[in-house]
Motif scaffolding. Structure first.
Motif, PDB file in Angstrom:
ATOM      1  N   LEU A 103       0.836  -1.197   0.000  1.00 47.16           N
ATOM      2  CA  LEU A 103       0.000   0.000   0.000  1.00 47.16           C
ATOM      3  C   LEU A 103       0.873   1.249   0.000  1.00 47.16           C
ATOM      4  N   ALA A 105       3.935   1.486  -0.997  1.00 51.29           N
ATOM      5  CA  ALA A 105       4.724   1.606  -2.225  1.00 51.29           C
ATOM      6  C   ALA A 105       3.889   2.149  -3.371  1.00 51.29           C
ATOM      7  N   ALA A 106       2.565   2.018  -3.268  1.00 52.26           N
ATOM      8  CA  ALA A 106       1.710   2.538  -4.336  1.00 52.26           C
ATOM      9  C   ALA A 106       1.676   4.065  -4.306  1.00 52.26           C
ATOM     10  N   MET A 107       2.087   4.629  -3.167  1.00 52.71           N
ATOM     11  CA  MET A 107       2.093   6.078  -3.087  1.00 52.71           C
ATOM     12  C   MET A 107       3.481   6.606  -3.415  1.00 52.71           C
ATOM     13  N   ARG A 108       3.509   7.706  -4.111  1.00 52.90           N
ATOM     14  CA  ARG A 108       4.803   8.252  -4.517  1.00 52.90           C
ATOM     15  C   ARG A 108       5.533   8.811  -3.293  1.00 52.90           C
ATOM     16  N   PRO A 109       6.838   9.069  -3.442  1.00 49.23           N
ATOM     17  CA  PRO A 109       7.639   9.465  -2.267  1.00 49.23           C
ATOM     18  C   PRO A 109       7.168  10.767  -1.632  1.00 49.23           C
ATOM     19  N   TYR A 110       7.624  10.982  -0.395  1.00 51.15           N
ATOM     20  CA  TYR A 110       7.229  12.162   0.368  1.00 51.15           C
ATOM     21  C   TYR A 110       8.102  13.356   0.034  1.00 51.15           C
ATOM     22  N   HIS A 143       9.238   4.333  -8.504  1.00 51.36           N
ATOM     23  CA  HIS A 143      10.014   5.068  -7.494  1.00 51.36           C
ATOM     24  C   HIS A 143      10.494   4.166  -6.361  1.00 51.36           C
ATOM     25  N   ARG A 278      -0.688   0.888  21.764  1.00 48.59           N
ATOM     26  CA  ARG A 278       0.057   0.571  20.547  1.00 48.59           C
ATOM     27  C   ARG A 278       1.547   0.387  20.858  1.00 48.59           C
TER      28      ARG A 278
ATOM     29  N   ARG B  24       0.772   5.644  13.735  1.00 51.12           N
ATOM     30  CA  ARG B  24       1.343   4.302  13.675  1.00 51.12           C
ATOM     31  C   ARG B  24       2.769   4.255  13.163  1.00 51.12           C
ATOM     32  N   GLU B  50       1.980  10.404   4.924  1.00 51.85           N
ATOM     33  CA  GLU B  50       1.094  10.324   3.775  1.00 51.85           C
ATOM     34  C   GLU B  50       0.607  11.738   3.459  1.00 51.85           C
ATOM     35  N   GLU B 150      -7.319  -2.028   1.189  1.00 55.73           N
ATOM     36  CA  GLU B 150      -5.904  -1.687   1.078  1.00 55.73           C
ATOM     37  C   GLU B 150      -5.157  -2.546   0.069  1.00 55.73           C
ATOM     38  N   PRO B 153      -4.551  -0.241  -3.895  1.00 64.43           N
ATOM     39  CA  PRO B 153      -4.276   1.146  -3.508  1.00 64.43           C
ATOM     40  C   PRO B 153      -4.820   2.188  -4.482  1.00 64.43           C
ATOM     41  N   MET B 156      -8.083   3.529  -3.712  1.00 67.00           N
ATOM     42  CA  MET B 156      -8.235   4.338  -2.501  1.00 67.00           C
ATOM     43  C   MET B 156      -8.075   5.821  -2.821  1.00 67.00           C
ATOM     44  N   ARG B 237       1.023  12.776  -0.668  1.00 66.43           N
ATOM     45  CA  ARG B 237       1.697  11.979  -1.671  1.00 66.43           C
ATOM     46  C   ARG B 237       0.636  11.506  -2.662  1.00 66.43           C
ATOM     47  N   LEU B 238       1.010  11.414  -3.929  1.00 65.75           N
ATOM     48  CA  LEU B 238       0.064  10.939  -4.929  1.00 65.75           C
ATOM     49  C   LEU B 238       0.142   9.434  -5.043  1.00 65.75           C
ATOM     50  N   ILE B 239      -0.935   8.838  -5.526  1.00 64.95           N
ATOM     51  CA  ILE B 239      -0.943   7.395  -5.720  1.00 64.95           C
ATOM     52  C   ILE B 239      -0.448   7.096  -7.127  1.00 64.95           C
ATOM     53  N   ASP B 240       0.439   6.107  -7.204  1.00 65.73           N
ATOM     54  CA  ASP B 240       1.035   5.722  -8.472  1.00 65.73           C
ATOM     55  C   ASP B 240       0.169   4.631  -9.100  1.00 65.73           C
ATOM     56  N   GLY B 241       0.011   4.664 -10.385  1.00 64.67           N
ATOM     57  CA  GLY B 241      -0.715   3.552 -11.012  1.00 64.67           C
ATOM     58  C   GLY B 241      -1.719   4.029 -12.039  1.00 64.67           C
TER      59      GLY B 241
END
Lengths: 381, 368
Positions: A103, A105-110, A143, A278, B24, B50, B150, B153, B156, B237-241
């Motif tokens: 999940l 990794a599907a988002m691009r880097p920060y 990325h 947690r 988290r 995120e 999840e 992705p 989402m 952050r953007l979602i890749d795909g």
């Protein structure tokens, strides 16, 4: 072999000693463009994890690992936002952890151009986890960079291994190790050399022997037990097992104390009940892991330490003193080593090896250690 | 660092950035909120890796500086303070911040500010502005259709496309799909497209609604997107795909169409669906100009209700997830609800008079 290009890289990988092949592969990846996945594999304690984080810093730093910038500093201390570490939760890496990774990794880097995932003890992935990971590894987002670290790559799925560029690490050569101990800790040349031989290419063990009194004491204990074994009676062997168990207990206690300290600190920061539970849970998992690791390291030490003693006896008995590992015990080895017992020594070493195998399964520690001591004794009769 | 602010301002600013505080992460510093006091003013920043939110804190900077304070405890303290002036001070070289308000004094240990991630730099000149109200309305009608699963992705996220005169947003969880096109004056040079996490957009909607500004500035880059409403920044952050092509998913021709009074339809549906618990389907029967909505539960009983509709087409019986159907009808926001169907096993389409909002919903196969 091509030398490392530029002084930058050698500073970046400053903590990695005597691994020219691995550093060439990683250094070139940083300079000429990296593949999406690397597998750093080789024996324990030779600097794979350090190399993985240094490599991660190189991947995240806009200059490919300048060593001074903020990206490098945060990556090497493991707090960079675009660096994720995956480590076994308990004894394995679970599928939930891999799902979380997928999940993420599907988002691009920060903030950096890439996102780096360091996967420690990668071989502990459960089969479902490994298969889930394989999916990501087959079609990685452009990325993402995965850096797998493993001291038992043969236990990884071959399909995972085949999708990674392999970066082999070897036992640290004694010469490089001795030089490192001399320059880093200011040891005299002959002491550094002796330690390098004792540690047998295990960099982290050599460093521990240098700066930890208790590690040195453990070594003395194991060697003296091994030395005493041939003449020990039945009751004494039991007593030896007690002493070994006490040593394992001390190691576990030290590990627990270290984790508990950090827990206290983090509990203070966790403001609400949810955050506290947690932290509590995370530390429970960690505590279990550290305990297990402490016991495992202790057992490894006992087995390889005692086998090493008999190996040295065999070497001395065969008249090849210059290859002795425990060089600081040469006088004792000469005194004890009997050429007539050569085959018995080999038997003893084989018994130690069998015990080591046994500990890959969930066996009772004390029983197995006692069994090892008795079978070693039997071989010497 | 020494700043003077008020309880109300502190509570407000912490409320805005609070949702972005990590719960988290393994990086401890992300559980904190970064307080920066500079010549230009005070800002608070929080991030969970995120999304990041930065908001101004009204107050006076008496000495510049920065510190990362534990977010949750700071918010709790702020809420319980008496409504007075609040002073935050970090003495040079000290690893703590003193918060004082009236006679109350808190000394809070700080987290290492140098470990706090840097907000990415955005080329503001490459951004564009859109009218806040229509942008947020688009978000509110679409974002709920995004997936929470999840394992996929891309779903989402919300596909956001911006052209010169129109903003289009698409979201789907593979059971339903929402598309909304809003005509909007966007100062955008070329067409822009990005997959933005739905969570970021709902957060934007929540924050921006409370900000006195008519427009939102949007700056997309390859990896992240920035929204600025008033002085509040939200970065994600953007979602890749590859986002599913919604044009291919929406059928062009339908066999039948019903027009119903939307309010009345929703009321009936709410009542009947009480007997369709846990994603059991409600049954829609169209015949003549009557729609009968029914549901039954094995344990409790059955419900049915009829209402008049304008219906064109062969009699039809089709089942839907009542929650998804209700969400779609709510999204239409017009007096008349247009429902189009092909067959009981093909998706149905909900829309208003115009086609600026489309809601495609998968049917559930009905048993006998």
């Amino acid at each position: 072999m091509t030398p490392l290009v530029g002084a930058v890289d050698s500073a970046l990988f400053g903590n990695v000693v005597g691994q020219p092949l691995a550093l060439t592969v990683l250094g070139q990846a940083l300079q000429r463009g990296s593949a999406h996945a690397y597998l750093l594999h080789g024996p324990r304690g030779v600097g794979k994890t350090d190399a993985a984080y240094a490599f991660a810093a190189g991947l995240l730093c806009p200059d490919g690992g300048c060593c001074h910038c903020d990206h490098c500093r945060r990556a090497r201390s493991g707090v960079h936002v675009d660096l994720e570490t995956v480590a076994p939760d308990g004894s394995s890496i679970l599928i939930d952890q891999i799902r979380q990774l997928t999940l993420d990794a599907a988002m691009r880097p920060y903030e950096a151009a890439r996102r780096v995932y360091v996967i420690l003890e990668a071989e502990t992935m459960t089969e479902p986890a490994a298969n889930a990971f394989l999916k990501t590894l087959e079609e990685p987002p452009s990325h993402a960079r995965f850096v797998l670290v493993s001291s038992a790559p043969e236990r990884l799925l071959p399909t995972v291994v085949s999708r990674c560029q392999r970066v082999p690490f070897f036992r640290t050569p004694a010469k490089a190790l001795a030089a490192h101990l001399g320059s880093r800790y200011g040891l005299r040349a002959e002491d550094a050399w002796a330690l390098a031989r004792v540690a047998q290419g295990d960099l982290s063990y050599a460093e521990a022997l240098t700066h930890s009194q208790s590690v040195r004491e453990d070594r003395v204990l194991v060697l003296s037990l091994a030395r005493e074994l041939p003449s020990a009676g039945f009751a004494r062997v039991q007593g030896m097992a007690d002493e070994v168990m006490a040593m394992l207990g001390r190691r576990v206690a030290a590990a627990v104390a270290c984790v508990e300290d950090q827990k206290t600190c983090e509990m203070e920061w966790a403001a609400d009940a949810r955050a506290r539970s947690r932290v509590e849970k995370a530390f429970d998992v960690r505590l279990r892991r550290e305990k297990r690791a402490a016991v495992q390291a202790g057992i490894d030490h006992v087995i390889s330490g005692s086998a090493g003693w008999f190996r040295d006896l065999a070497v001395v008995a065969a008249g090849a003193e210059e290859t002795v590992h425990n060089f600081d015990y040469l006088a004792e080895l000469r005194e004890d080593g009997l050429p007539g017992l050569l085959s018995s020594y080999l038997e003893v070493i084989a018994a130690a090896k069998r015990t080591k195998e046994r500990f890959r399964y969930n066996v009772d520690t004390r029983c197995s250690l006692e069994h090892m001591l008795f079978s070693m004794k039997e071989a010497l009769l | 660092m020494r700043i003077v602010t008020s309880k109300a301002d502190l509570v407000e600013a912490l409320g805005i950035v609070g949702r972005a505080v990590s719960t988290r992460s393994s990086i401890q510093v992300l559980t904190g909120v970064l307080v920066e006091a500079e010549g230009a003013g005070i800002t608070l920043t929080a991030t969970d890796m995120e999304i990041s939110v930065r908001a101004p804190l009204r107050g006076v900077v008496e000495a510049t500086g920065a510190a990362v304070l534990p977010a949750r405890i700071l918010a709790e303290i702020a809420k319980t303070l008496s409504p007075r002036e609040v002073t935050l001070e970090r003495k040079a070289g000290e690893q703590q911040v003193d918060l004082s308000c009236g006679e109350a004094l808190f000394s809070l240990r700080i987290l290492p500010a140098e470990d706090f991630p840097r907000l990415p730099l955005f080329p503001i000149e490459e951004g564009f502005t859109v009218a806040k109200e229509s942008f947020l309305a688009t978000v509110d009608r679409v974002a709920a259709s995004a997936s929470r699963d999840e394992t996929r992705p891309v779903l989402m996220g919300v596909l956001v496309q911006v052209a010169k005169n129109v903003v289009r947003m698409v979201a789907t969880d593979s059971y339903r799909l929402s598309v909304k096109e809003t005509p909007v004056e966007a100062s955008v040079k070329e067409k822009i497209q990005a997959i933005v996490p739905a969570r970021c957009l709902t957060e934007l909607s929540r924050v921006a609604a409370g900000v006195a500004a008519d427009s939102i500035t949007v700056v997309p880059t390859h990896n992240q997107i920035l929204f600025q409403a008033g002085e509040v920044l939200i970065i994600s952050r953007l979602i890749d795909g590859q986002f599913p092509n919604h044009k291919q998913l929406i059928p062009e021709n339908f066999e039948s169409e019903a027009i119903a009074d939307r309010e009345e339809f929703m009321e009936s549906l709410k009542r009947v669906s009480l007997l369709a618990p846990k994603s059991a389907p409600v049954r829609l029967q169209f015949e003549g100009n009557t729609l009968t909505i029914s549901a039954q539960s094995q344990d409790v009983g059955a419900a049915r209700e009829s209402m008049p509709v304008q219906y064109q087409g062969e009699p039809l019986e089709i089942g839907f997830n009542p929650d998804f159907l209700l969400a779609g009808a709510a999204g239409v926001e017009e007096e008349d609800l247009h429902m189009r169907f092909i067959s009981p096993l093909r998706p149905g389409l909900l829309r208003g008079q115009a086609d600026d909002f489309l809601y495609l919903i998968m049917p559930i196969r009905l048993g006998e």
